[in-house]
Design a protein around this motif. Structure first.
Motif, PDB file in Angstrom:
ATOM      1  N   LEU A  17       0.810  -1.220   0.000  1.00  0.00           N
ATOM      2  CA  LEU A  17       0.000   0.000   0.000  1.00  0.00           C
ATOM      3  C   LEU A  17       0.841   1.267   0.000  1.00  0.00           C
ATOM      4  O   LEU A  17       0.304   2.379  -0.062  1.00  0.00           O
ATOM      5  N   VAL A  18       2.162   1.116   0.048  1.00  0.00           N
ATOM      6  CA  VAL A  18       3.039   2.290   0.070  1.00  0.00           C
ATOM      7  C   VAL A  18       2.815   3.186  -1.150  1.00  0.00           C
ATOM      8  O   VAL A  18       2.966   4.399  -1.084  1.00  0.00           O
ATOM      9  N   ARG A  19       2.400   2.600  -2.262  1.00  0.00           N
ATOM     10  CA  ARG A  19       2.200   3.389  -3.481  1.00  0.00           C
ATOM     11  C   ARG A  19       1.032   4.368  -3.365  1.00  0.00           C
ATOM     12  O   ARG A  19       0.895   5.285  -4.187  1.00  0.00           O
ATOM     13  N   PHE A  20       0.180   4.187  -2.343  1.00  0.00           N
ATOM     14  CA  PHE A  20      -0.955   5.097  -2.176  1.00  0.00           C
ATOM     15  C   PHE A  20      -0.658   6.236  -1.214  1.00  0.00           C
ATOM     16  O   PHE A  20      -1.524   7.071  -0.958  1.00  0.00           O
ATOM     17  N   ARG A  21       0.563   6.295  -0.674  1.00  0.00           N
ATOM     18  CA  ARG A  21       0.931   7.408   0.192  1.00  0.00           C
ATOM     19  C   ARG A  21       1.070   8.682  -0.653  1.00  0.00           C
ATOM     20  O   ARG A  21       1.299   8.597  -1.863  1.00  0.00           O
ATOM     21  N   PRO A  22       0.926   9.852  -0.059  1.00  0.00           N
ATOM     22  CA  PRO A  22       0.986  11.104  -0.830  1.00  0.00           C
ATOM     23  C   PRO A  22       2.205  11.218  -1.731  1.00  0.00           C
ATOM     24  O   PRO A  22       2.104  11.678  -2.868  1.00  0.00           O
ATOM     25  N   GLN A  23       3.378  10.824  -1.252  1.00  0.00           N
ATOM     26  CA  GLN A  23       4.591  10.831  -2.086  1.00  0.00           C
ATOM     27  C   GLN A  23       5.142   9.414  -2.249  1.00  0.00           C
ATOM     28  O   GLN A  23       6.345   9.219  -2.424  1.00  0.00           O
ATOM     29  N   GLY A  24       4.276   8.436  -2.189  1.00  0.00           N
ATOM     30  CA  GLY A  24       4.703   7.061  -2.370  1.00  0.00           C
ATOM     31  C   GLY A  24       5.734   6.643  -1.339  1.00  0.00           C
ATOM     32  O   GLY A  24       5.639   6.990  -0.155  1.00  0.00           O
ATOM     33  N   GLN A  25       6.745   5.928  -1.790  1.00  0.00           N
ATOM     34  CA  GLN A  25       7.769   5.442  -0.866  1.00  0.00           C
ATOM     35  C   GLN A  25       8.619   6.573  -0.290  1.00  0.00           C
ATOM     36  O   GLN A  25       9.376   6.367   0.662  1.00  0.00           O
ATOM     37  N   PHE A  26       8.517   7.767  -0.867  1.00  0.00           N
ATOM     38  CA  PHE A  26       9.316   8.889  -0.391  1.00  0.00           C
ATOM     39  C   PHE A  26       8.598   9.722   0.671  1.00  0.00           C
ATOM     40  O   PHE A  26       9.122  10.745   1.120  1.00  0.00           O
ATOM     41  N   THR A  27       7.385   9.306   1.057  1.00  0.00           N
ATOM     42  CA  THR A  27       6.661  10.013   2.103  1.00  0.00           C
ATOM     43  C   THR A  27       7.433   9.930   3.411  1.00  0.00           C
ATOM     44  O   THR A  27       7.796   8.847   3.858  1.00  0.00           O
ATOM     45  N   LYS A  28       7.688  11.064   4.029  1.00  0.00           N
ATOM     46  CA  LYS A  28       8.456  11.093   5.276  1.00  0.00           C
ATOM     47  C   LYS A  28       7.624  10.522   6.414  1.00  0.00           C
ATOM     48  O   LYS A  28       6.472  10.910   6.598  1.00  0.00           O
ATOM     49  N   PRO A  29       8.186   9.572   7.170  1.00  0.00           N
ATOM     50  CA  PRO A  29       7.446   9.000   8.296  1.00  0.00           C
ATOM     51  C   PRO A  29       7.052  10.079   9.294  1.00  0.00           C
ATOM     52  O   PRO A  29       7.811  11.021   9.540  1.00  0.00           O
ATOM     53  N   LYS A  30       5.865   9.938   9.876  1.00  0.00           N
ATOM     54  CA  LYS A  30       5.407  10.909  10.855  1.00  0.00           C
ATOM     55  C   LYS A  30       6.069  10.630  12.198  1.00  0.00           C
ATOM     56  O   LYS A  30       6.369   9.484  12.527  1.00  0.00           O
ATOM     57  N   PRO A  31       6.323  11.671  13.009  1.00  0.00           N
ATOM     58  CA  PRO A  31       6.950  11.470  14.324  1.00  0.00           C
ATOM     59  C   PRO A  31       6.136  10.530  15.188  1.00  0.00           C
ATOM     60  O   PRO A  31       4.901  10.573  15.178  1.00  0.00           O
TER      61      PRO A  31
END
Length: 335
Positions: free
Chosen positions: A307-321
């Motif tokens: 499901l990483v491909r559905f993140r706003p910037q895909g695999q490059f989405t910065k993890p949240k604190p």
């Protein structure tokens, strides 16, 4: 019939979601596989999952008995994976999941082959759902024809190609809300497709007693809403939920039934109102994944892998604190 581990196994419906994993699991164990489906060209990609000539796509249609008999010639074991979630034209629930299962069982009996039938948790001859009734009728037909056959009833299956989490994750990209039919309180026990595939392979090799119905569920029991919340956490999006009562959902489905590829049917609304978890009877009698001595994988372990491909910037989405102000990739505080 072949003696030993190397068997000729026929997979009806092997080109589908679960089928591709079953083919790979059997190929890794050294079996020869025929993938029987209406469109063999849709199963050509499976050939690379085994050695040269180990996996062979062939044409067969459960509505044409002669093609079923031809597909199982000289087979040692037959696995019927064919199932539909909605009726379309001549592909009715009874034609596919009842009479189709019976045709496969009769053909398997004719060549002395064993059989594994893939059903679903919720199969019930007295259900209001035509889908559930046809699944139960198919189970009965198979066991009546081959008493030592094995029936597997998985809960909702998840994995890279699933049509559940992928669909709602895709919807979350552009929709400000996600629908919860009946408030999303119905409970499920999602099970990883790879675990189900290995269980199927175990039945082919006779590692569990036949003539039984096994219910396969994952390690977690979650409501529909909780599954949506977990999906949103994985894709890093915040969305609101809108409650759609069952009555309203049925009306919507009735109005959409003439649309091609309608997203919801009245029968599916009935299914969504019934919990889809392993029964207490199956637990007490050891008819679960425990019988296969397998530790089922969790949603948390698998969902991020696809499901990483559905993140706003895909695999490059910065993890949240995370708690404590540390990033997910730096939870020990080391720079």
């Amino acid at each position: 019939m072949t003696i030993g581990l190397n068997k000729t196994v026929v997979l009806f419906g092997g080109s589908g979601f679960l089928g591709r994993y079953v083919a790979r699991a059997l190929a890794r164990r050294g079996h020869r596989i025929r993938v029987a489906c209406r469109r063999p060209d849709l199963a050509y990609h499976l050939q690379i999952a085994g050695n040269m000539g180990q996996i062979l796509p062939i044409q067969a249609n459960l509505r044409y008995r002669w093609s079923v008999d031809r597909a199982v010639e000289d087979a040692d074991h037959v696995v019927n994976l064919v199932g539909i979630l909605a009726e379309s034209g001549r592909q009715s629930f009874d034609a596919v999941q009842n009479f189709g299962a019976k045709a496969v069982a009769e053909a398997a009996r004719g060549v002395g082959a064993g059989m594994t039938q893939i059903s679903a948790i919720g199969a019930d001859a007295n259900s209001e759902s035509a889908y559930a009734r046809s699944k139960a009728a198919g189970e009965a037909a198979v066991l009546q024809t081959i008493p030592e056959a094995t029936i597997l009833r998985p809960s909702i299956i998840f994995g890279a190609e699933d049509q559940f989490f992928n669909r709602f994750a895709d919807m979350s990209r552009f929709s400000p809300f996600l629908p919860l039919i009946g408030g999303g309180t119905t409970r499920y026990q999602p099970v990883y497709v790879g675990d189900v595939a290995e269980a199927v392979a175990d039945t082919v090799e006779g590692k569990v007693p036949g003539g039984r119905i096994y219910e396969l569920g994952g390690p977690e029991i979650l409501s529909f809403r909780e599954m949506m919340e977990e999906m949103l956490r994985v894709v890093g999006r915040k969305r609101s939920f809108i409650n759609i009562p069952y009555g309203a959902a049925s009306t919507m489905a009735r109005l959409m039934r003439f649309l091609p590829g309608a997203p919801l049917t009245e029968d599916q609304v009935k299914q969504l109102s019934i919990d889809n978890v392993v029964s207490e009877e199956a637990r007490a009698e050891g008819r679960t994944l425990d019988a296969f001595e397998r530790m089922p994988r969790t949603l948390e372990a698998i969902l991020p892998s696809y499901l990483v491909r559905f993140r706003p910037q895909g695999q490059f989405t910065k993890p949240k604190p995370q708690a404590g102000g540390l990033d997910a990739e730096n939870q020990d505080g080391i720079a």
